[in-house]
Design a protein around this motif. Structure first.
Motif, mmCIF file in Angstrom:
data_model
loop_
_atom_site.group_PDB
_atom_site.id
_atom_site.type_symbol
_atom_site.label_atom_id
_atom_site.label_comp_id
_atom_site.label_asym_id
_atom_site.label_seq_id
_atom_site.Cartn_x
_atom_site.Cartn_y
_atom_site.Cartn_z
ATOM 1 N N LYS A 187 -30.779 -75.396 -28.802
ATOM 2 C CA LYS A 187 -32.039 -75.268 -29.553
ATOM 3 C C LYS A 187 -32.317 -73.808 -29.920
ATOM 4 O O LYS A 187 -32.766 -73.495 -31.022
ATOM 5 C CB LYS A 187 -33.184 -75.808 -28.687
ATOM 6 C CG LYS A 187 -34.250 -76.470 -29.512
ATOM 7 C CD LYS A 187 -35.360 -77.014 -28.643
ATOM 8 C CE LYS A 187 -36.265 -77.896 -29.461
ATOM 9 N NZ LYS A 187 -36.106 -79.292 -29.242
ATOM 10 N N LYS A 188 -32.030 -72.931 -28.971
ATOM 11 C CA LYS A 188 -32.239 -71.494 -29.180
ATOM 12 C C LYS A 188 -31.401 -71.007 -30.373
ATOM 13 O O LYS A 188 -31.883 -70.294 -31.250
ATOM 14 C CB LYS A 188 -31.797 -70.770 -27.903
ATOM 15 C CG LYS A 188 -32.304 -69.374 -27.758
ATOM 16 C CD LYS A 188 -31.917 -68.875 -26.371
ATOM 17 C CE LYS A 188 -32.411 -67.475 -26.120
ATOM 18 N NZ LYS A 188 -32.032 -66.999 -24.793
ATOM 19 N N GLN A 220 -28.433 -80.709 -34.678
ATOM 20 C CA GLN A 220 -29.849 -80.352 -34.440
ATOM 21 C C GLN A 220 -30.448 -79.588 -35.613
ATOM 22 O O GLN A 220 -31.627 -79.709 -35.905
ATOM 23 C CB GLN A 220 -29.964 -79.512 -33.166
ATOM 24 C CG GLN A 220 -29.892 -80.354 -31.917
ATOM 25 C CD GLN A 220 -30.734 -79.759 -30.785
ATOM 26 O OE1 GLN A 220 -31.643 -78.966 -31.007
ATOM 27 N NE2 GLN A 220 -30.412 -80.150 -29.568
ATOM 28 N N LEU A 221 -29.634 -78.797 -36.286
ATOM 29 C CA LEU A 221 -30.108 -78.036 -37.440
ATOM 30 C C LEU A 221 -30.469 -78.994 -38.574
ATOM 31 O O LEU A 221 -31.387 -78.757 -39.344
ATOM 32 C CB LEU A 221 -29.019 -77.057 -37.888
ATOM 33 C CG LEU A 221 -29.331 -76.126 -39.057
ATOM 34 C CD1 LEU A 221 -30.497 -75.194 -38.714
ATOM 35 C CD2 LEU A 221 -28.100 -75.301 -39.428
ATOM 36 N N ASP A 237 -27.291 -70.941 -41.838
ATOM 37 C CA ASP A 237 -27.871 -72.182 -42.357
ATOM 38 C C ASP A 237 -27.619 -72.260 -43.869
ATOM 39 O O ASP A 237 -27.982 -71.346 -44.611
ATOM 40 C CB ASP A 237 -29.370 -72.141 -42.051
ATOM 41 C CG ASP A 237 -30.109 -73.383 -42.532
ATOM 42 O OD1 ASP A 237 -29.550 -74.149 -43.335
ATOM 43 O OD2 ASP A 237 -31.267 -73.567 -42.097
ATOM 44 N N VAL A 269 -30.180 -72.887 -32.799
ATOM 45 C CA VAL A 269 -30.677 -73.558 -34.006
ATOM 46 C C VAL A 269 -31.888 -72.793 -34.566
ATOM 47 O O VAL A 269 -32.006 -72.592 -35.776
ATOM 48 C CB VAL A 269 -31.044 -75.035 -33.703
ATOM 49 C CG1 VAL A 269 -31.840 -75.661 -34.842
ATOM 50 C CG2 VAL A 269 -29.769 -75.835 -33.462
ATOM 51 N N ASN A 270 -32.768 -72.336 -33.685
ATOM 52 C CA ASN A 270 -33.940 -71.578 -34.134
ATOM 53 C C ASN A 270 -33.545 -70.281 -34.825
ATOM 54 O O ASN A 270 -34.130 -69.892 -35.825
ATOM 55 C CB ASN A 270 -34.887 -71.289 -32.959
ATOM 56 C CG ASN A 270 -35.639 -72.549 -32.547
ATOM 57 O OD1 ASN A 270 -35.771 -73.483 -33.340
ATOM 58 N ND2 ASN A 270 -36.101 -72.604 -31.313
ATOM 59 N N VAL A 271 -32.531 -69.625 -34.278
ATOM 60 C CA VAL A 271 -32.028 -68.383 -34.893
ATOM 61 C C VAL A 271 -31.516 -68.690 -36.301
ATOM 62 O O VAL A 271 -31.813 -67.981 -37.262
ATOM 63 C CB VAL A 271 -30.908 -67.758 -34.021
ATOM 64 C CG1 VAL A 271 -30.194 -66.637 -34.773
ATOM 65 C CG2 VAL A 271 -31.470 -67.228 -32.706
ATOM 66 N N LYS A 330 -32.355 -71.238 -38.231
ATOM 67 C CA LYS A 330 -33.485 -71.609 -39.103
ATOM 68 C C LYS A 330 -34.238 -70.382 -39.600
ATOM 69 O O LYS A 330 -34.838 -70.391 -40.661
ATOM 70 C CB LYS A 330 -34.453 -72.540 -38.350
ATOM 71 C CG LYS A 330 -33.946 -73.971 -38.293
ATOM 72 C CD LYS A 330 -34.940 -74.890 -37.620
ATOM 73 C CE LYS A 330 -34.490 -76.345 -37.713
ATOM 74 N NZ LYS A 330 -35.176 -77.214 -36.775
ATOM 75 N N ASN A 331 -34.227 -69.332 -38.785
ATOM 76 C CA ASN A 331 -34.935 -68.104 -39.167
ATOM 77 C C ASN A 331 -34.050 -67.135 -39.952
ATOM 78 O O ASN A 331 -34.370 -65.955 -40.063
ATOM 79 C CB ASN A 331 -35.483 -67.403 -37.916
ATOM 80 C CG ASN A 331 -36.624 -68.193 -37.303
ATOM 81 O OD1 ASN A 331 -37.426 -68.755 -38.034
ATOM 82 N ND2 ASN A 331 -36.682 -68.267 -35.991
#
Length: 206
Positions: free
Chosen positions: A18-19, A135-136, A43, A21-23, A25-26
């Motif tokens: 998740k960590k 997850q992305l 991404d 994936v957040n990177v 997404k940002n």
């Protein structure tokens, strides 16, 4: 300064995935393990990240031959034109695996790739990267971290990769030692499959 994150392939921690994936997404750039050499990616839907990736590789984005890393064949229809049964059978036989398949792109490609007639698709046989992509919710645009002409020792060792790339990317995943043989590239856009580069994947799959 990037983060160095250890993830175990046989049992990837959901929080760690998740960590990452957040990177992504940002707009972050991530180096991750595959079933061949370590990959460098972002991404597919993030224009800023795509520009960063192209700049880092020293190429113009519209000229870049990045491949798309998917979590399974079900992502294909997002970016690939309708493919015939023989082509699908080859994909089903070979993937997940150490192959990049060149397929005809459709009109839903992100605007940065709209001019391209073809796309390179990867579904690596590596749980870590497939879970990240899943997850992305969309593919990662990917390039390998080695120079096209040579795979250097450092590119198989996550700690050495981190040393070299820590000021250029946001996350380096330590998923264990990587391979130093790239994927086999097969072009499926013509009448007959054509092997563009022989790598780790057995060409007899076609």
């Amino acid at each position: 300064m990037s983060e160095f994150i250890k993830i175990y392939e046989e049992n990837p921690s959901e929080a760690t995935i998740k960590k990452v994936v957040n990177v992504l997404k940002n707009g972050g750039l991530v180096i991750y393990p595959t079933d061949t050499v370590y990959g460098l990616g972002c991404d597919i839907t993030n224009s800023r990240a795509l520009e960063r990736l192209a700049k880092l590789k020293g190429i113009k984005l519209e000229k870049a031959n990045f491949s798309f890393v998917c979590s399974s064949l079900s992502n294909l229809s997002d970016y690939v034109k309708q493919i015939d049964t023989p082509t699908f059978k080859i994909l089903k036989r070979a993937l997940p695996g150490p192959y990049t398949f060149i397929l005809p792109g459709n009109n839903d490609l992100p605007k940065e790739f709209r001019k391209k007639k073809t796309v390179g698709i990867r579904v690596p046989n590596n749980t870590i990267v497939r879970q990240i992509v899943e997850q992305l919710g969309n593919p990662i645009v990917s390039s390998s971290i080695h120079d096209e002409d040579e795979v250097i020792e450092y590119s198989t060792d996550p700690e050495l990769i981190f040393e070299k790339w820590q000021n250029k990317v946001d996350v380096v995943i330590d998923g264990g030692y990587g391979e130093n043989i790239p994927s086999t590239i097969i072009d499926l856009t013509g009448n007959e499959p054509e092997v563009i580069r022989e790598g780790k994947g057995d060409v007899n799959v076609i």
